[in-house]
Motif scaffolding. Sequence first.
Motif, PDB file in Angstrom:
ATOM      1  N   GLY A  30       0.778  -1.228   0.000  1.00 53.91           N
ATOM      2  CA  GLY A  30       0.000   0.000   0.000  1.00 53.91           C
ATOM      3  C   GLY A  30       0.807   1.274   0.000  1.00 53.91           C
ATOM      4  N   GLN A  31       2.123   1.180  -0.194  1.00 48.67           N
ATOM      5  CA  GLN A  31       2.984   2.357  -0.175  1.00 48.67           C
ATOM      6  C   GLN A  31       3.472   2.692  -1.582  1.00 48.67           C
ATOM      7  N   SER A  32       4.142   3.846  -1.699  1.00 42.90           N
ATOM      8  CA  SER A  32       4.679   4.273  -2.981  1.00 42.90           C
ATOM      9  C   SER A  32       6.132   4.703  -2.794  1.00 42.90           C
ATOM     10  N   ALA A  33       6.830   4.838  -3.910  1.00 43.90           N
ATOM     11  CA  ALA A  33       8.228   5.258  -3.874  1.00 43.90           C
ATOM     12  C   ALA A  33       8.527   6.127  -5.088  1.00 43.90           C
ATOM     13  N   GLU A  34       9.348   7.147  -4.865  1.00 44.93           N
ATOM     14  CA  GLU A  34       9.826   7.994  -5.950  1.00 44.93           C
ATOM     15  C   GLU A  34      11.174   7.451  -6.417  1.00 44.93           C
ATOM     16  N   ILE A  35      11.281   7.209  -7.724  1.00 45.39           N
ATOM     17  CA  ILE A  35      12.511   6.659  -8.289  1.00 45.39           C
ATOM     18  C   ILE A  35      13.164   7.732  -9.152  1.00 45.39           C
ATOM     19  N   PRO A  36      14.249   8.338  -8.672  1.00 43.96           N
ATOM     20  CA  PRO A  36      14.892   9.403  -9.455  1.00 43.96           C
ATOM     21  C   PRO A  36      15.658   8.848 -10.652  1.00 43.96           C
ATOM     22  N   PHE A  37      15.727   9.664 -11.695  1.00 51.19           N
ATOM     23  CA  PHE A  37      16.530   9.314 -12.856  1.00 51.19           C
ATOM     24  C   PHE A  37      17.121  10.597 -13.443  1.00 51.19           C
ATOM     25  N   VAL A  38      18.151  10.441 -14.249  1.00 57.58           N
ATOM     26  CA  VAL A  38      18.870  11.573 -14.840  1.00 57.58           C
ATOM     27  C   VAL A  38      18.977  11.369 -16.347  1.00 57.58           C
ATOM     28  N   VAL A  39      18.739  12.444 -17.097  1.00 57.44           N
ATOM     29  CA  VAL A  39      18.969  12.454 -18.536  1.00 57.44           C
ATOM     30  C   VAL A  39      20.113  13.424 -18.800  1.00 57.44           C
ATOM     31  N   GLN A  40      21.192  12.927 -19.365  1.00 57.80           N
ATOM     32  CA  GLN A  40      22.348  13.772 -19.675  1.00 57.80           C
ATOM     33  C   GLN A  40      22.592  13.728 -21.174  1.00 57.80           C
ATOM     34  N   ALA A  41      22.178  14.787 -21.857  1.00 59.53           N
ATOM     35  CA  ALA A  41      22.338  14.853 -23.304  1.00 59.53           C
ATOM     36  C   ALA A  41      23.790  15.165 -23.656  1.00 59.53           C
ATOM     37  N   PRO A  42      24.381  14.452 -24.588  1.00 60.06           N
ATOM     38  CA  PRO A  42      25.755  14.769 -24.989  1.00 60.06           C
ATOM     39  C   PRO A  42      25.833  16.121 -25.680  1.00 60.06           C
ATOM     40  N   SER A  43      27.011  16.703 -25.684  1.00 60.98           N
ATOM     41  CA  SER A  43      27.180  18.035 -26.271  1.00 60.98           C
ATOM     42  C   SER A  43      26.936  18.036 -27.774  1.00 60.98           C
ATOM     43  N   ASP A  44      27.071  16.873 -28.406  1.00 61.21           N
ATOM     44  CA  ASP A  44      26.834  16.783 -29.851  1.00 61.21           C
ATOM     45  C   ASP A  44      25.543  16.030 -30.166  1.00 61.21           C
ATOM     46  N   ALA A  45      24.580  16.070 -29.236  1.00 58.63           N
ATOM     47  CA  ALA A  45      23.305  15.378 -29.450  1.00 58.63           C
ATOM     48  C   ALA A  45      22.621  15.889 -30.712  1.00 58.63           C
ATOM     49  N   ALA A  46      22.117  14.980 -31.523  1.00 56.09           N
ATOM     50  CA  ALA A  46      21.467  15.347 -32.779  1.00 56.09           C
ATOM     51  C   ALA A  46      20.141  16.057 -32.508  1.00 56.09           C
ATOM     52  N   PRO A  47      19.875  17.160 -33.215  1.00 57.66           N
ATOM     53  CA  PRO A  47      18.582  17.841 -33.048  1.00 57.66           C
ATOM     54  C   PRO A  47      17.426  16.931 -33.440  1.00 57.66           C
ATOM     55  N   GLY A  48      16.284  17.183 -32.825  1.00 57.27           N
ATOM     56  CA  GLY A  48      15.105  16.387 -33.135  1.00 57.27           C
ATOM     57  C   GLY A  48      14.646  15.575 -31.952  1.00 57.27           C
ATOM     58  N   SER A  49      13.795  14.592 -32.221  1.00 60.35           N
ATOM     59  CA  SER A  49      13.180  13.795 -31.162  1.00 60.35           C
ATOM     60  C   SER A  49      13.964  12.524 -30.892  1.00 60.35           C
ATOM     61  N   HIS A  50      14.005  12.174 -29.614  1.00 61.52           N
ATOM     62  CA  HIS A  50      14.648  10.941 -29.165  1.00 61.52           C
ATOM     63  C   HIS A  50      13.698  10.256 -28.183  1.00 61.52           C
ATOM     64  N   PHE A  51      13.702   8.917 -28.175  1.00 54.96           N
ATOM     65  CA  PHE A  51      12.685   8.184 -27.428  1.00 54.96           C
ATOM     66  C   PHE A  51      13.312   7.083 -26.583  1.00 54.96           C
ATOM     67  N   ALA A  52      12.763   6.883 -25.396  1.00 54.31           N
ATOM     68  CA  ALA A  52      13.221   5.820 -24.501  1.00 54.31           C
ATOM     69  C   ALA A  52      12.077   5.485 -23.551  1.00 54.31           C
ATOM     70  N   ALA A  53      12.337   4.540 -22.669  1.00 59.44           N
ATOM     71  CA  ALA A  53      11.344   4.147 -21.673  1.00 59.44           C
ATOM     72  C   ALA A  53      12.073   3.720 -20.405  1.00 59.44           C
ATOM     73  N   LEU A  54      11.401   3.914 -19.288  1.00 59.16           N
ATOM     74  CA  LEU A  54      11.865   3.362 -18.018  1.00 59.16           C
ATOM     75  C   LEU A  54      10.959   2.178 -17.701  1.00 59.16           C
ATOM     76  N   GLN A  55      11.541   0.994 -17.651  1.00 58.26           N
ATOM     77  CA  GLN A  55      10.766  -0.210 -17.387  1.00 58.26           C
ATOM     78  C   GLN A  55      10.839  -0.580 -15.907  1.00 58.26           C
ATOM     79  N   VAL A  56       9.670  -0.706 -15.292  1.00 58.20           N
ATOM     80  CA  VAL A  56       9.574  -1.144 -13.902  1.00 58.20           C
ATOM     81  C   VAL A  56       9.046  -2.571 -13.920  1.00 58.20           C
ATOM     82  N   SER A  57       9.845  -3.505 -13.424  1.00 59.38           N
ATOM     83  CA  SER A  57       9.464  -4.915 -13.482  1.00 59.38           C
ATOM     84  C   SER A  57       9.568  -5.548 -12.097  1.00 59.38           C
ATOM     85  N   THR A  58       8.702  -6.515 -11.863  1.00 57.24           N
ATOM     86  CA  THR A  58       8.743  -7.249 -10.598  1.00 57.24           C
ATOM     87  C   THR A  58       9.911  -8.236 -10.613  1.00 57.24           C
TER      88      THR A  58
END
Length: 208
Positions: free
Chosen positions: A84-112
């Motif tokens: 019955g409880q919850s937890a906050e899971i921190p994450f960090v996105v660090q874009a490289p200095s030469d990151a390509a312009p436009g859209s990029h996609f990912a997911a955070l998977q939470v699994s038992t």
Amino acid sequence: GVSMTVAPTMVELNMNPGEVWRSSIKVVNTNDFPLALAVTPAHFAPAGERGQGSVVPIVDVPEDENLLVNWLRVDTPELTIAPGQSAEIPFVVQAPSDAAPGSHFAALQVSTIPPRSAAEVGLSTSQVISSLLFVRIAGDIDEQGQIRSFTATDSFQTTPHTDLSLRFENTGNVHVRPVGEILIRNVWGTERGRIPVNFNTSFGNALP
């Protein structure tokens, strides 16, 4: 049965090359027993024309600096949440200095995590839920699209009813959420109805 919820289910943000962004996702254990979880980044790619997506585990993703999954870091890859409880899971996105312009996609998977006893005999199941991450990198952005086709499924009808098929193509380098309206007129030009397209949703995106 095991149940859990993750919020938010999708995160959209704008970043500059070299920028660092910190946030978190919230996981709620709605069961009456403790829940052992693993949190891992994954690559997300479109599949088909009906909004399907393909989630690829990070172990199967090449070390490509242009992939968002390789910019993600989770500081707490495993945790246990009390009943019955919850937890906050921190994450960090660090874009490289030469990151390509436009859209990029990912997911955070939470699994038992299966119980140790199940893993020892080689029989185990795991439930997975994902939080999608859409990042738009500033730069040479090309935002455009076009209607590829708009047709009725049948060319001849005996009743005043038909199914319509509209295909939108994203020809740019960023994800877009097209919205609009289909206006229906009869042969005399009188308006007979309007059909809203892609309103009231956060998930009707067309990926590049």
